[in-house]
Design a protein around this motif. Structure first.
Motif, PDB file in Angstrom:
ATOM      1  N   ILE A   1       0.839  -1.206   0.000  1.00 35.82           N
ATOM      2  CA  ILE A   1       0.000   0.000   0.000  1.00 35.82           C
ATOM      3  C   ILE A   1       0.869   1.250   0.000  1.00 35.82           C
ATOM      4  O   ILE A   1       0.611   2.219  -0.729  1.00 35.82           O
ATOM      5  CB  ILE A   1      -0.939  -0.011   1.223  1.00 35.82           C
ATOM      6  CG1 ILE A   1      -1.988  -1.122   1.071  1.00 35.82           C
ATOM      7  CG2 ILE A   1      -1.623   1.341   1.400  1.00 35.82           C
ATOM      8  CD1 ILE A   1      -2.834  -1.334   2.310  1.00 35.82           C
ATOM      9  N   PHE A   2       1.923   1.223   0.808  1.00 31.44           N
ATOM     10  CA  PHE A   2       2.825   2.377   0.873  1.00 31.44           C
ATOM     11  C   PHE A   2       3.479   2.621  -0.486  1.00 31.44           C
ATOM     12  O   PHE A   2       3.525   3.761  -0.972  1.00 31.44           O
ATOM     13  CB  PHE A   2       3.891   2.126   1.937  1.00 31.44           C
ATOM     14  CG  PHE A   2       4.837   3.274   2.117  1.00 31.44           C
ATOM     15  CD1 PHE A   2       4.540   4.314   2.989  1.00 31.44           C
ATOM     16  CD2 PHE A   2       6.034   3.319   1.413  1.00 31.44           C
ATOM     17  CE1 PHE A   2       5.418   5.371   3.152  1.00 31.44           C
ATOM     18  CE2 PHE A   2       6.913   4.380   1.564  1.00 31.44           C
ATOM     19  CZ  PHE A   2       6.593   5.404   2.443  1.00 31.44           C
ATOM     20  N   LEU A   3       3.986   1.562  -1.119  1.00 35.30           N
ATOM     21  CA  LEU A   3       4.629   1.716  -2.420  1.00 35.30           C
ATOM     22  C   LEU A   3       3.642   2.184  -3.480  1.00 35.30           C
ATOM     23  O   LEU A   3       3.989   2.987  -4.354  1.00 35.30           O
ATOM     24  CB  LEU A   3       5.255   0.383  -2.842  1.00 35.30           C
ATOM     25  CG  LEU A   3       6.496  -0.062  -2.069  1.00 35.30           C
ATOM     26  CD1 LEU A   3       6.913  -1.458  -2.498  1.00 35.30           C
ATOM     27  CD2 LEU A   3       7.640   0.913  -2.277  1.00 35.30           C
ATOM     28  N   THR A   4       2.413   1.703  -3.400  1.00 35.32           N
ATOM     29  CA  THR A   4       1.399   2.116  -4.372  1.00 35.32           C
ATOM     30  C   THR A   4       1.063   3.595  -4.235  1.00 35.32           C
ATOM     31  O   THR A   4       0.986   4.331  -5.235  1.00 35.32           O
ATOM     32  CB  THR A   4       0.122   1.278  -4.205  1.00 35.32           C
ATOM     33  OG1 THR A   4       0.436  -0.101  -4.381  1.00 35.32           O
ATOM     34  CG2 THR A   4      -0.934   1.689  -5.215  1.00 35.32           C
ATOM     35  N   LEU A   5       0.868   4.047  -2.995  1.00 36.27           N
ATOM     36  CA  LEU A   5       0.464   5.427  -2.756  1.00 36.27           C
ATOM     37  C   LEU A   5       1.575   6.426  -3.036  1.00 36.27           C
ATOM     38  O   LEU A   5       1.332   7.512  -3.574  1.00 36.27           O
ATOM     39  CB  LEU A   5      -0.021   5.586  -1.305  1.00 36.27           C
ATOM     40  CG  LEU A   5      -1.336   4.894  -0.936  1.00 36.27           C
ATOM     41  CD1 LEU A   5      -1.635   5.080   0.541  1.00 36.27           C
ATOM     42  CD2 LEU A   5      -2.479   5.449  -1.779  1.00 36.27           C
ATOM     43  N   PHE A   6       2.815   6.077  -2.672  1.00 34.19           N
ATOM     44  CA  PHE A   6       3.897   7.055  -2.730  1.00 34.19           C
ATOM     45  C   PHE A   6       4.873   6.828  -3.879  1.00 34.19           C
ATOM     46  O   PHE A   6       5.763   7.659  -4.076  1.00 34.19           O
ATOM     47  CB  PHE A   6       4.670   7.051  -1.406  1.00 34.19           C
ATOM     48  CG  PHE A   6       3.849   7.519  -0.249  1.00 34.19           C
ATOM     49  CD1 PHE A   6       3.640   8.873  -0.025  1.00 34.19           C
ATOM     50  CD2 PHE A   6       3.257   6.615   0.614  1.00 34.19           C
ATOM     51  CE1 PHE A   6       2.873   9.307   1.031  1.00 34.19           C
ATOM     52  CE2 PHE A   6       2.486   7.049   1.684  1.00 34.19           C
ATOM     53  CZ  PHE A   6       2.285   8.405   1.893  1.00 34.19           C
TER      54      PHE A   6
END
Length: 290
Positions: A35-40
């Motif tokens: 999720i972190f990699l997707t968002l940022f």
């Protein structure tokens, strides 16, 4: 008589303990990372490329062929072409001295190498303005001799060198320290000179660390904004690098051109990540084998 000390050896390695975590915990951690990699990372990159090609390939290429854009690309490449070799020379020599020799001022040198990590790029650019600017320490003398540093290419290169010079040295110092001095000492005993030892033993052992440091240095040099913004003067077509040109286009509401030029930096970031991953893997192998 002192009591014997009994050492308890555990059969559980850190890897084994990590593998005994409940599956729910592992999946939650993986999901959080994704999720972190997707968002940022993934979404911003997708937004840049979608906006860049929103009006078609022809408009995209026209934005890149615009004279001011070509000038900013040229200046960015010139800055990187000067900055990276100088930082490579400094990084290799500094890492070699720190890792292989003991000398007075060694801790001071390490502190100075780390200085750009603790100083804001804007502050570093301001320092150059206070030194080389018209009202700076040597600004009047430079003006008398028609030498331009600030608001010209030399100032941009100096500011970029300052913010990027730790990258090569900081990658090589721990690698050289982990490898020790045994191979160099053996080469010297066998009759090799200092330069022969350096070029035939030291450099081949750290080549992937050098590549890794150069990649990071080049990416930062081409993408630096804060320090360059202060010393450039924002002279369109003359002292604007690619990041500064993107800002100008965006402030003028020319969003398609802004994202088209920004996509060049995004391409650079993707290439940097790929090569960086390979170099990291090679460096990790060297450290494990040393």
């Amino acid at each position: 008589m002192s009591a014997p000390i009994h050492t308890v050896h555990s059969n559980k390695s850190p890897t084994g303990r990590a593998q005994t975590e409940p599956p729910v915990v592992r999946w939650l951690l993986i999901a959080a990372a994704l999720i972190f990699l997707t968002l940022f990372l993934a979404l911003p990159l997708a937004a840049v490329f979608s906006q860049a090609f929103e009006k078609g390939l022809t408009v995209y290429l026209d934005a890149l062929k615009e004279p001011d854009t070509l000038s900013s690309i040229k200046l960015t490449l010139i800055t990187a072409a000067v900055t990276v070799p100088l930082n490579l020379f400094f990084g290799v020599t500094a890492a070699w001295a720190i890792a292989k020799f003991n000398f007075t001022g060694k801790n001071l040198l390490i502190t100075l190498i780390d200085l750009p990590f603790s100083v804001s790029p804007v502050i570093s650019g301001l320092i150059y303005v206070l030194i080389f600017g018209l009202q700076g320490w040597i600004g009047p003398w430079l003006q008398e001799h028609d030498i331009k540093i600030v608001f010209a290419v030399p100032g941009i290169i100096l500011a970029t060198i300052f913010v990027t010079f730790p990258f090569v040295a900081r990658e090589l110092i721990p690698l050289m320290e982990a490898q020790g001095k045994e191979e160099e000492e053996a080469a010297l005993v066998l009759g090799a000179s200092g330069l022969q030892t350096f070029f035939r033993v030291t450099l081949p052992n750290v080549k992937w660390g050098i590549i890794y440091g150069v990649i990071l240095c080049n990416a930062r040099a081409m993408g630096e904004f804060g320090a360059v913004s202060v010393v450039s003067g924002h002279i369109r077509g003359m002292t604007n690098t690619v990041p500064l040109h993107v800002e100008i286009l965006y402030n003028e509401y020319n969003y398609t051109a802004a994202f088209a030029v920004a996509s060049l930096l995004a391409f650079l970031a993707l290439i940097t990540l790929m090569v960086k991953s390979i170099a990291e893997w090679k460096v990790r192998q060297q450290l494990e084998n040393s």
